[in-house]
Scaffold this motif. Structure first.
Motif, PDB file in Angstrom:
ATOM      1  N   SER A 244      89.990  49.210  25.622  1.00 17.86           N
ATOM      2  CA  SER A 244      88.914  48.286  25.997  1.00 17.86           C
ATOM      3  C   SER A 244      89.136  46.864  25.505  1.00 17.86           C
ATOM      4  O   SER A 244      88.420  45.942  25.905  1.00 17.86           O
ATOM      5  CB  SER A 244      87.587  48.787  25.431  1.00 17.86           C
ATOM      6  OG  SER A 244      87.620  48.765  24.013  1.00 17.86           O
TER       7      SER A 244
ATOM      8  N   GLU B 118      82.518  43.392  32.568  1.00 20.31           N
ATOM      9  CA  GLU B 118      81.811  43.903  31.395  1.00 20.31           C
ATOM     10  C   GLU B 118      81.186  45.269  31.693  1.00 20.31           C
ATOM     11  O   GLU B 118      81.286  46.196  30.888  1.00 20.31           O
ATOM     12  CB  GLU B 118      80.737  42.900  30.960  1.00 20.31           C
ATOM     13  CG  GLU B 118      79.957  43.330  29.743  1.00 20.31           C
ATOM     14  CD  GLU B 118      78.896  42.317  29.348  1.00 20.31           C
ATOM     15  OE1 GLU B 118      78.384  42.446  28.229  1.00 20.31           O
ATOM     16  OE2 GLU B 118      78.575  41.431  30.149  1.00 20.31           O
TER      17      GLU B 118
ATOM     18  N   LYS C  34      83.541  47.356  16.587  1.00 19.62           N
ATOM     19  CA  LYS C  34      82.652  47.137  17.737  1.00 19.62           C
ATOM     20  C   LYS C  34      82.466  48.435  18.529  1.00 19.62           C
ATOM     21  O   LYS C  34      81.349  48.759  18.938  1.00 19.62           O
ATOM     22  CB  LYS C  34      83.206  46.033  18.640  1.00 19.62           C
ATOM     23  CG  LYS C  34      82.294  45.680  19.788  1.00 19.62           C
ATOM     24  CD  LYS C  34      82.811  44.500  20.578  1.00 19.62           C
ATOM     25  CE  LYS C  34      81.874  44.172  21.745  1.00 19.62           C
ATOM     26  NZ  LYS C  34      82.328  43.008  22.509  1.00 19.62           N
TER      27      LYS C  34
ATOM     28  N   TRP D 137      88.465  45.976  22.606  1.00 16.00           N
ATOM     29  CA  TRP D 137      87.411  45.756  21.632  1.00 16.00           C
ATOM     30  C   TRP D 137      87.978  46.084  20.252  1.00 16.00           C
ATOM     31  O   TRP D 137      88.965  46.809  20.132  1.00 16.00           O
ATOM     32  CB  TRP D 137      86.232  46.686  21.883  1.00 16.00           C
ATOM     33  CG  TRP D 137      85.324  46.296  23.015  1.00 16.00           C
ATOM     34  CD1 TRP D 137      85.553  45.404  23.998  1.00 16.00           C
ATOM     35  CD2 TRP D 137      84.034  46.850  23.276  1.00 16.00           C
ATOM     36  NE1 TRP D 137      84.492  45.354  24.863  1.00 16.00           N
ATOM     37  CE2 TRP D 137      83.531  46.228  24.441  1.00 16.00           C
ATOM     38  CE3 TRP D 137      83.249  47.797  22.648  1.00 16.00           C
ATOM     39  CZ2 TRP D 137      82.291  46.519  24.977  1.00 16.00           C
ATOM     40  CZ3 TRP D 137      82.017  48.096  23.172  1.00 16.00           C
ATOM     41  CH2 TRP D 137      81.528  47.458  24.330  1.00 16.00           C
TER      42      TRP D 137
ATOM     43  N   THR E 231      83.804  47.921  31.768  1.00 14.32           N
ATOM     44  CA  THR E 231      84.283  48.215  30.419  1.00 14.32           C
ATOM     45  C   THR E 231      83.335  49.190  29.734  1.00 14.32           C
ATOM     46  O   THR E 231      83.778  50.177  29.130  1.00 14.32           O
ATOM     47  CB  THR E 231      84.420  46.920  29.591  1.00 14.32           C
ATOM     48  OG1 THR E 231      85.347  46.051  30.244  1.00 14.32           O
ATOM     49  CG2 THR E 231      84.899  47.212  28.178  1.00 14.32           C
TER      50      THR E 231
END
Length: 94
Positions: free
Chosen positions: A77, A53, A83, A79, A56
């Motif tokens: 990512s 995390e 986000k 994501w 990232t």
């Protein structure tokens, strides 16, 4: 039996299992070992997840600093675009 030692071991095992108190102690030891090993594995996974995390976030920060398009950052990512947009907006405020 092939050897007397194997016969002795089986006999000792049978008498061990017949002794309820010793058998319960054995089960408690095995259970404690199992719990300990699961705790270690779980802790390793938590550490890995936190590190992943953090990396990232560092990657996203670097890409945002370079002006890379949000959709590319989202793909890199893994994501969602909203986000990444929310994170970018929070970063600007923050």
């Amino acid at each position: 039996m092939a050897t007397p030692e194997i016969g002795d071991a089986i006999e000792a095992s049978d008498s061990f299992i017949m002794d309820e108190m010793e058998y319960r102690k054995y089960l408690q030891r095995e259970s404690a070992i199992w719990d300990y090993n699961n705790d270690i594995i779980g802790s390793q996974q938590i550490g890995f997840d936190r590190g992943y995390e953090q990396k990232t976030y560092e990657m996203i920060d670097g890409l945002l600093d370079q002006g890379v398009d949000i959709s590319i950052i989202a793909k890199a990512s893994k994501w969602s675009v909203p986000k990444v947009e929310a994170y970018a907006a929070k970063r600007k405020r923050g």
